[in-house]
Design a protein around this motif. Structure first.
Motif, PDB file in Angstrom:
ATOM      1  N   ALA A   1       6.909 -19.259  -0.355  1.00 35.07           N
ATOM      2  CA  ALA A   1       8.030 -19.442   0.577  1.00 35.07           C
ATOM      3  C   ALA A   1       9.145 -18.423   0.319  1.00 35.07           C
ATOM      4  N   ASP A   2       9.135 -17.791  -0.858  1.00 33.04           N
ATOM      5  CA  ASP A   2      10.174 -16.797  -1.180  1.00 33.04           C
ATOM      6  C   ASP A   2       9.804 -15.394  -0.703  1.00 33.04           C
ATOM      7  N   LEU A   3       8.585 -15.223  -0.206  1.00 31.93           N
ATOM      8  CA  LEU A   3       8.168 -13.870   0.212  1.00 31.93           C
ATOM      9  C   LEU A   3       9.057 -13.380   1.342  1.00 31.93           C
ATOM     10  N   LYS A   4       9.567 -12.174   1.206  1.00 33.01           N
ATOM     11  CA  LYS A   4      10.371 -11.579   2.285  1.00 33.01           C
ATOM     12  C   LYS A   4       9.430 -10.724   3.125  1.00 33.01           C
ATOM     13  N   LEU A   5       9.429 -10.985   4.436  1.00 32.39           N
ATOM     14  CA  LEU A   5       8.524 -10.256   5.331  1.00 32.39           C
ATOM     15  C   LEU A   5       9.319  -9.331   6.236  1.00 32.39           C
ATOM     16  N   ASP A   6       8.712  -8.200   6.615  1.00 30.95           N
ATOM     17  CA  ASP A   6       9.397  -7.290   7.545  1.00 30.95           C
ATOM     18  C   ASP A   6       9.104  -7.696   8.998  1.00 30.95           C
ATOM     19  N   GLU A   7       9.524  -6.871   9.957  1.00 29.75           N
ATOM     20  CA  GLU A   7       9.378  -7.258  11.374  1.00 29.75           C
ATOM     21  C   GLU A   7       7.916  -7.430  11.789  1.00 29.75           C
ATOM     22  N   PHE A   8       6.990  -6.835  11.021  1.00 31.61           N
ATOM     23  CA  PHE A   8       5.568  -7.028  11.325  1.00 31.61           C
ATOM     24  C   PHE A   8       4.925  -8.030  10.360  1.00 31.61           C
ATOM     25  N   GLN A   9       5.778  -8.823   9.706  1.00 31.20           N
ATOM     26  CA  GLN A   9       5.338  -9.905   8.819  1.00 31.20           C
ATOM     27  C   GLN A   9       4.572  -9.397   7.595  1.00 31.20           C
ATOM     28  N   ARG A  10       4.862  -8.132   7.213  1.00 31.97           N
ATOM     29  CA  ARG A  10       4.259  -7.573   6.000  1.00 31.97           C
ATOM     30  C   ARG A  10       5.194  -7.872   4.823  1.00 31.97           C
ATOM     31  N   PRO A  11       4.663  -8.235   3.646  1.00 30.15           N
ATOM     32  CA  PRO A  11       5.544  -8.470   2.496  1.00 30.15           C
ATOM     33  C   PRO A  11       6.352  -7.212   2.169  1.00 30.15           C
ATOM     34  N   LYS A  12       7.677  -7.382   2.123  1.00 30.79           N
ATOM     35  CA  LYS A  12       8.528  -6.210   1.906  1.00 30.79           C
ATOM     36  C   LYS A  12       8.270  -5.538   0.560  1.00 30.79           C
ATOM     37  N   THR A  13       7.836  -6.331  -0.408  1.00 36.63           N
ATOM     38  CA  THR A  13       7.624  -5.744  -1.732  1.00 36.63           C
ATOM     39  C   THR A  13       6.621  -4.580  -1.693  1.00 36.63           C
ATOM     40  N   PHE A  14       5.682  -4.618  -0.751  1.00 39.71           N
ATOM     41  CA  PHE A  14       4.702  -3.538  -0.653  1.00 39.71           C
ATOM     42  C   PHE A  14       4.978  -2.587   0.511  1.00 39.71           C
ATOM     43  N   PHE A  15       5.615  -3.079   1.569  1.00 36.41           N
ATOM     44  CA  PHE A  15       5.623  -2.281   2.803  1.00 36.41           C
ATOM     45  C   PHE A  15       7.008  -1.812   3.251  1.00 36.41           C
ATOM     46  N   THR A  16       7.951  -1.687   2.310  1.00 34.57           N
ATOM     47  CA  THR A  16       9.257  -1.155   2.685  1.00 34.57           C
ATOM     48  C   THR A  16       9.294   0.357   2.533  1.00 34.57           C
ATOM     49  N   SER A  17       8.706   0.861   1.465  1.00 33.48           N
ATOM     50  CA  SER A  17       8.731   2.313   1.234  1.00 33.48           C
ATOM     51  C   SER A  17       7.606   2.990   2.027  1.00 33.48           C
ATOM     52  N   PHE A  18       7.695   4.307   2.076  1.00 32.49           N
ATOM     53  CA  PHE A  18       6.705   5.090   2.826  1.00 32.49           C
ATOM     54  C   PHE A  18       5.595   5.602   1.890  1.00 32.49           C
ATOM     55  N   THR A  19       4.448   5.909   2.482  1.00 32.03           N
ATOM     56  CA  THR A  19       3.338   6.464   1.705  1.00 32.03           C
ATOM     57  C   THR A  19       3.799   7.712   0.956  1.00 32.03           C
ATOM     58  N   GLN A  20       4.766   8.400   1.539  1.00 28.58           N
ATOM     59  CA  GLN A  20       5.253   9.641   0.930  1.00 28.58           C
ATOM     60  C   GLN A  20       5.962   9.394  -0.407  1.00 28.58           C
ATOM     61  N   THR A  21       6.488   8.166  -0.600  1.00 26.73           N
ATOM     62  CA  THR A  21       7.175   7.864  -1.860  1.00 26.73           C
ATOM     63  C   THR A  21       6.183   7.961  -3.013  1.00 26.73           C
ATOM     64  N   GLY A  22       6.424   8.886  -3.909  1.00 27.56           N
ATOM     65  CA  GLY A  22       5.525   9.063  -5.051  1.00 27.56           C
ATOM     66  C   GLY A  22       4.438  10.087  -4.808  1.00 27.56           C
ATOM     67  N   CYS A  23       4.386  10.670  -3.615  1.00 29.15           N
ATOM     68  CA  CYS A  23       3.348  11.681  -3.350  1.00 29.15           C
ATOM     69  C   CYS A  23       3.635  12.921  -4.196  1.00 29.15           C
ATOM     70  N   THR A  24       2.585  13.445  -4.821  1.00 25.74           N
ATOM     71  CA  THR A  24       2.748  14.606  -5.703  1.00 25.74           C
ATOM     72  C   THR A  24       3.022  15.883  -4.907  1.00 25.74           C
ATOM     73  N   ARG A  25       2.939  15.796  -3.574  1.00 25.52           N
ATOM     74  CA  ARG A  25       3.146  16.989  -2.747  1.00 25.52           C
ATOM     75  C   ARG A  25       4.537  17.030  -2.124  1.00 25.52           C
ATOM     76  N   ASN A  26       5.408  16.143  -2.569  1.00 24.65           N
ATOM     77  CA  ASN A  26       6.752  16.102  -1.988  1.00 24.65           C
ATOM     78  C   ASN A  26       7.495  17.432  -2.120  1.00 24.65           C
ATOM     79  N   MET A  27       7.297  18.140  -3.223  1.00 20.91           N
ATOM     80  CA  MET A  27       8.004  19.424  -3.373  1.00 20.91           C
ATOM     81  C   MET A  27       7.485  20.427  -2.333  1.00 20.91           C
ATOM     82  N   HIS A  28       6.221  20.303  -1.993  1.00 15.91           N
ATOM     83  CA  HIS A  28       5.670  21.191  -0.965  1.00 15.91           C
ATOM     84  C   HIS A  28       6.173  20.794   0.423  1.00 15.91           C
TER      85      HIS A  28
END
Ligand code: SF4
Ligand code: SF4
Length: 320
Positions: A181-208
């Motif tokens: 019941a404490d899970l925070k969901l986004d507008e598409f009902q995805r758990p925010k803990t996993f689906f707030t950041s972008f795939t690009q976060t942590g990508c090793t190619r960000n400098m490129h």
């Protein structure tokens, strides 16, 4: 003990494969360490025929409590809204889904097909498929936009094609240990803990990405996959570069563009054939911009970034 039932509709079993390969925690850990009682699962369940029907009827009648109902695959409604194309345990699967969703404390949709319809629901959608509470970007789906499980939550959506194993097991643990019941969901009902950041976060190619150094071939170890190969990392909500696949890699780390599989529009069949891995541009500017970036700013920024690109940004990042 939390009773968990997992059923499968219009699906390829990819999310089952993913679930069975989970590591933190594993499917076995759910049972031994987190009090999950797997009543039945398509690859693990022992009951068949009448015994399976008995179990399902005990759940729908309320004789046996159903704490977590996990659904994988689409709800198939064909032909003509009857669901007869996908029968299970003596009746259309859609009827089981409807009855089980009424008695479940929590309902979890796993994978793109169960969340928004995925590949089967793409036009012309001959199987009349729907996700549990969405059809692509539109809320509603099979259960309707007002649906809430007995615990008062809408369907918890864990998208992906397939969903990452640990996204599935970690959400099941949260629910099974009383924190659902404490899970925070986004507008598409995805758990925010996993689906707030972008795939690009942590990508090793960000400098490129920052210096507009582009990879032009799959597997190329230098360069960002956005400019020529259609990477959707800056527009896709997923932790694929934070929670690594097989604990060691991700698509973009391996030189494969992100295809945006956690977003409702996936698989982006509106693209012309043969152009999935080609960045769509209008007058040299990508048609789909990274979230929050406007076109004028993009043009100025990339021109400056290219000019300022240091030598190391052009070097192979994997040279030892
Ligand atoms: S566009 Fe893709 S490859 Fe480039 S930095 Fe972002 S996620 Fe990585
Ligand atoms: S990198 Fe993109 S396409 Fe690949 S699994 Fe993650 S979200 Fe899906």
């Amino acid at each position: 003990m939390a009773n968990l039932l997992w059923l499968q509709g219009g699906a390829c079993s990819g999310n089952t494969m993913s679930f069975l390969n989970a590591e933190e925690p594993s499917a076995c850990d759910l049972v031994t360490d987190f009090g999950v009682n797997v009543l039945w699962h398509p690859s693990l369940g022992l009951e068949l025929g009448e015994n399976l029907k008995k179990l399902l009827n005990a759940l729908t009648s309320g004789q046996m409590p159903l704490d977590i109902f996990v659904f994988e695959g689409t709800v198939v409604n064909a032909p003509n809204g009857t669901g007869e194309w996908n029968r299970f345990a003596g009746r259309p699967m859609r009827d089981w889904v409807s009855d089980l969703s009424k008695v479940a404390n929590f309902v979890v949709a796993v994978g793109d097909c169960a969340t928004w319809g995925g590949i089967p629901a793409t036009a012309p959608n001959p199987s009349e498929s729907q996700g549990l509470q969405f059809l692509k970007r539109n809320q509603g789906g099979f259960l309707g936009k007002d649906y809430k499980s007995k615990a008062g939550l809408p369907v918890i959506n864990i998208p992906g094609c397939p969903a990452h194993p640990d996204w599935i097991t970690q959400i099941v643990v949260a629910v099974a240990t009383g924190r659902g019941a404490d899970l925070k969901l986004d507008e598409f009902q995805r758990p925010k803990t996993f689906f707030t950041s972008f795939t690009q976060t942590g990508c090793t190619r960000n400098m490129h990405f920052a210096y507009k150094v582009s990879a032009t071939e799959f597997g190329q170890r230098k360069g960002c996959l956005f400019y020529d190969l259609g990477c959707r990392g800056p527009m896709t909500h997923s932790p694929c570069n934070r929670v690594l696949w097989n604990r060691q890699s991700s698509k973009t780390r391996a030189g494969m563009p992100c295809m945006g599989c956690t977003e409702p529009e996936f698989p982006f069949f509106d693209l012309a054939p043969g152009t999935v891995f080609k960045t769509q541009t209008v007058m040299g500017v990508p048609k789909d911009m990274p979230s929050g970036v406007d076109k004028t700013g993009y043009i100025k920024l990339t021109a400056a970034a290219k000019a300022a690109s240091p030598r190391w940004a052009e070097e192979d990042i994997f040279v030892v």
